[in-house]
Design an enzyme around this catalytic site. Structure first.
Site, PDB file in Angstrom:
ATOM      1  CG  ASP A 135      67.452   6.411 -20.612  1.00 47.71           C
ATOM      2  OD1 ASP A 135      67.567   7.652 -20.539  1.00 47.71           O
ATOM      3  OD2 ASP A 135      67.603   5.670 -19.623  1.00 47.71           O
ATOM      4  CE1 TYR A 137      74.829   3.882 -16.996  1.00 45.72           C
ATOM      5  CE2 TYR A 137      76.686   3.168 -18.353  1.00 45.72           C
ATOM      6  CZ  TYR A 137      76.034   3.194 -17.134  1.00 45.72           C
ATOM      7  OH  TYR A 137      76.571   2.526 -16.055  1.00 45.72           O
ATOM      8  CG  HIS A 142      74.862   6.906 -13.414  1.00 47.20           C
ATOM      9  ND1 HIS A 142      74.288   6.488 -12.227  1.00 47.20           N
ATOM     10  CD2 HIS A 142      74.341   6.116 -14.393  1.00 47.20           C
ATOM     11  CE1 HIS A 142      73.458   5.481 -12.479  1.00 47.20           C
ATOM     12  NE2 HIS A 142      73.483   5.240 -13.785  1.00 47.20           N
ATOM     13  NE  ARG A 151      81.661  -2.685 -16.041  1.00 49.05           N
ATOM     14  CZ  ARG A 151      80.578  -1.925 -16.181  1.00 49.05           C
ATOM     15  NH1 ARG A 151      79.377  -2.467 -16.143  1.00 49.05           N
ATOM     16  NH2 ARG A 151      80.688  -0.621 -16.333  1.00 49.05           N
ATOM     17  CD  GLU A 208      68.428   5.030 -13.924  1.00 47.41           C
ATOM     18  OE1 GLU A 208      69.253   4.136 -13.680  1.00 47.41           O
ATOM     19  OE2 GLU A 208      68.071   5.345 -15.078  1.00 47.41           O
ATOM     20  CD  GLU A 210      67.596   9.101 -17.347  1.00 48.19           C
ATOM     21  OE1 GLU A 210      67.466   9.489 -18.538  1.00 48.19           O
ATOM     22  OE2 GLU A 210      67.628   7.903 -17.024  1.00 48.19           O
ATOM     23  CE1 TYR A 253      74.748  -5.433 -17.114  1.00 44.63           C
ATOM     24  CE2 TYR A 253      73.812  -6.673 -15.280  1.00 44.63           C
ATOM     25  CZ  TYR A 253      74.907  -6.101 -15.909  1.00 44.63           C
ATOM     26  OH  TYR A 253      76.142  -6.192 -15.349  1.00 44.63           O
ATOM     27  CE  LYS A 262      67.416   1.511 -16.378  1.00 42.25           C
ATOM     28  NZ  LYS A 262      67.842   2.732 -15.676  1.00 42.25           N
ATOM     29  CB  SER A 266      59.817   6.887 -18.230  1.00 42.62           C
ATOM     30  OG  SER A 266      60.584   5.715 -18.422  1.00 42.62           O
TER      31      SER A 266
END
Length: 428
Positions: A135, A137, A142, A151, A208, A210, A253, A262, A266
């Site tokens: 997967d 990113y 996003h 952050r 999510e 995708e 994480y 995760k 899926s």
């Protein structure tokens, strides 16, 4: 070899409803169980499923080099292994068979009864045996949104993000086709204000939005795939709902990334739409600045204009609520760049491997690809058509994703991936 099936003027002798995702110009590939409990490889035109195994037995693929049982298997892996030339020949042949001017099958009711089913007579299966799942990113929007939430907003993207297609290895054992429900996962979380974790069901289950691409055998171990050749090893695409448990993810994480948050589920759409079918919808991708390193540099149109929609339906609602409208063309890193980077260290890629795009978010709030972004971490609940509110997905909600390409001549779609979230699994 020309892609004859893409001729926008072509019509089928099978009835295809207006605005169907599956005109004769699509010819996707999938696996289904027939009303006689026979599992077969097939395609779809309009609201009809076509048994390719039966077509092969009736000699409609004569002249194309195929093993005798190519379409009488329970996965597409062997067909995908045959490579791009075979995919195109078979897809062109199917287009010819169902062309409105071809009487061979059209005027043979005995053969038609064996080959053609209504979609409500078949049960779709997982189309490939997925050996490995990666997967990525790759949506700048996003990644920026998540970076702002968790952050420093002024430095939302990590230093490596604009230089490499960031990804992680997922879990293939829990990839399921549309229609199979998912249980709310259990896991460790750290409640707000606490210093010790607790174990229990996730409270922040999210979707999510995708897509994913399916590969053929691409290389031997140690060999890299040049970016300008990478698309030759991509069979086609599906829609992907990469379920996520945000509270589990937040706790686990660091330092190695997503794990139990995760890999519990899926969901993918059951029809693989080929890259040949998507060819008319190429567009130029986003400008990449700074310029990628030479092994990732591409020219021309390397993105695809695929409209994407997410809906949520509740047990009380008579009509699903549209949550998001996005587009695959927003993706910063292309599929070819993802595959080239994936193999740049010599990693082997096999037939049936699946590569997720990463959450696809657009530039506006109504195009975000997750509840995390749409509600901005739960701060801005969404009111649904039944009057209830959602910060994240609740038990017995159904998440529906749709995708399609459309121009002045033709619409090519993926159908949908629809999945209901059930309460945690109760082991008896």
């Amino acid at each position: 070899m020309p892609i004859n099936t893409n001729d926008p003027s072509r019509k089928s002798w099978l009835d295809v409803p207006d605005n169907s995702d599956f005109p004769i110009q699509n010819i996707p590939f999938g696996v289904f169980l027939t009303k006689d409990d026979v599992i077969t490889i097939g395609t779809r035109i309009g609201n009809y499923a076509v048994d390719l195994g039966a077509l092969q037995q009736l000699h409609y693929f004569d002249g194309i080099e195929l093993t005798d049982d190519m379409f009488m298997q329970d996965t597409l892996n062997d067909f995908i292994s045959d490579g791009k030339k075979t995919w195109r020949m078979v897809r062109n042949r199917i287009g010819d068979i169902f062309d409105i001017n071809n009487p061979k099958l059209r005027d043979n009711p005995k053969h038609r009864d064996i080959v053609i089913f209504n979609m409500d007579e078949v049960e779709m299966q997982l189309p490939v045996l997925i050996g490995d799942y990666t997967d990525f990113y790759s949506s700048k929007e996003h990644a920026t949104n998540v970076g702002k939430m968790f952050r420093d907003p002024e430095n939302a993207l990590l230093p490596n993000w604009l230089h490499i297609p960031v990804g992680y290895h997922g879990r293939s054992s829990t990839i399921i086709p549309s229609g199979i429900p998912v249980h709310r996962p259990m896991g460790q979380t750290l409640p707000a204000g606490e210093t010790e974790p607790v174990f229990g069901s996730s409270r922040l289950v999210d979707f999510e939005l995708e897509t994913a691409f399916i590969t053929t055998d691409a290389n031997v171990m140690g060999e890299n795939i040049p970016v300008n050749e990478a698309e030759d090893y991509i069979f086609g695409m599906v829609l992907l709902n990469d379920w996520s448990a945000r509270d589990i993810q937040k706790w686990e994480y660091v330092p190695l990334g997503p794990f139990l948050a995760k890999n519990f589920a899926s969901s993918i759409s059951p029809w693989i739409v080929t890259m040949d079918a998507l060819e008319p919808f190429r567009v130029k991708g986003p400008n990449q600045e700074p310029k990628p390193l030479p092994y990732l540099q591409q020219k021309g149109k390397n993105a695809f204009d695929i409209n994407l929609e997410v809906y949520i339906n509740t047990e009380k609602s008579n009509e699903p609520t549209l949550l998001s409208k996005s587009n695959f063309k927003y993706m910063y890193w292309s599929m070819a760049q993802q595959l080239a980077h994936h193999t740049s260290n010599g990693c082997r890629i096999n037939s049936g491997d699946m590569m997720g795009s990463g959450t696809i978010s657009g530039p506006t709030p109504d195009s975000y690809g997750s509840m995390l972004e749409l509600t901005w971490g739960g701060k801005n609940p969404i009111t649904l058509n039944d009057g209830t509110e959602r910060k994240f997905i609740q038990d017995n909600d159904t998440v529906i994703m749709k995708g399609f390409c459309k121009n002045n001549s033709v619409r090519i779609g993926f159908g949908e991936v629809s999945t209901k979230l059930l309460p945690p699994y109760n082991r008896k």
